[in-house]
Scaffold this motif. Structure first.
Motif, PDB file in Angstrom:
ATOM      1  N   ALA A  44     -22.448   1.720   2.754  1.00 34.16           N
ATOM      2  CA  ALA A  44     -22.957   2.904   3.456  1.00 34.16           C
ATOM      3  C   ALA A  44     -24.044   2.517   4.458  1.00 34.16           C
ATOM      4  N   TYR A  45     -24.916   1.596   4.056  1.00 36.29           N
ATOM      5  CA  TYR A  45     -25.987   1.141   4.941  1.00 36.29           C
ATOM      6  C   TYR A  45     -25.405   0.475   6.193  1.00 36.29           C
ATOM      7  N   GLU A  47     -22.366   0.773   7.432  1.00 33.28           N
ATOM      8  CA  GLU A  47     -21.612   1.749   8.227  1.00 33.28           C
ATOM      9  C   GLU A  47     -22.537   2.637   9.054  1.00 33.28           C
ATOM     10  N   SER A  48     -23.727   2.923   8.552  1.00 30.66           N
ATOM     11  CA  SER A  48     -24.652   3.792   9.273  1.00 30.66           C
ATOM     12  C   SER A  48     -25.493   3.040  10.301  1.00 30.66           C
ATOM     13  N   ASP A  49     -25.498   1.725  10.259  1.00 30.43           N
ATOM     14  CA  ASP A  49     -26.410   0.952  11.109  1.00 30.43           C
ATOM     15  C   ASP A  49     -25.721  -0.260  11.730  1.00 30.43           C
TER      16      ASP A  49
END
Length: 124
Positions: A44-45, A47-49
């Motif tokens: 998730a980290y 994918e978001s950054d």
């Protein structure tokens, strides 16, 4: 703007996260170091950054929620996976890791290695 290099520590043991960061700082690493406690958080980290970032992921294998092998399979599907460099850092048996690694799909964009931290000591 050029790519920004980030280190992502992924381990469910807060002591190992602390020690890994301390060791990296001790040897002079000054880039951003972020931490996640399982593969799902790490995915998730990233994918978001992911825009304009290159990641060096120090990955534990045995974790709850999403283990290291599941994380590796998940990032293989990402269109920007060439910017994610993974190094396995695990206290798990070298033989278990070698067996599992040989049965996992080879990820050409990733460097996978076992680093044995058995005798590592960090001195002040």
């Amino acid at each position: 703007m050029g790519d920004q290099f980030k280190i992502l520590l992924v381990d469910d043991d807060p002591v190992f996260l602390f020690l890994h960061e301390k060791l990296l700082r001790k040897v002079g690493i000054e880039v951003s170091i972020d931490k996640c406690s399982d593969g799902q958080q790490a995915l998730a980290y990233i994918e978001s950054d992911h825009e304009e970032n290159v990641f060096c992921v120090l990955l534990d294998i045995n974790m709850p929620v999403m283990n290291g092998w599941e994380f590796l399979r998940s990032i293989q599907r990402l269109p920007y996976n060439a910017s994610i460099n993974v190094f396995i850092v695990s206290s798990a048996s070298r033989m278990v890791n070698a067996t599992k690694k040989s049965s996992s799909p080879r990820l050409p964009a990733h460097s996978i290695s076992h680093i044995d931290l058995g005798g590592l000591q960090i001195c002040p």
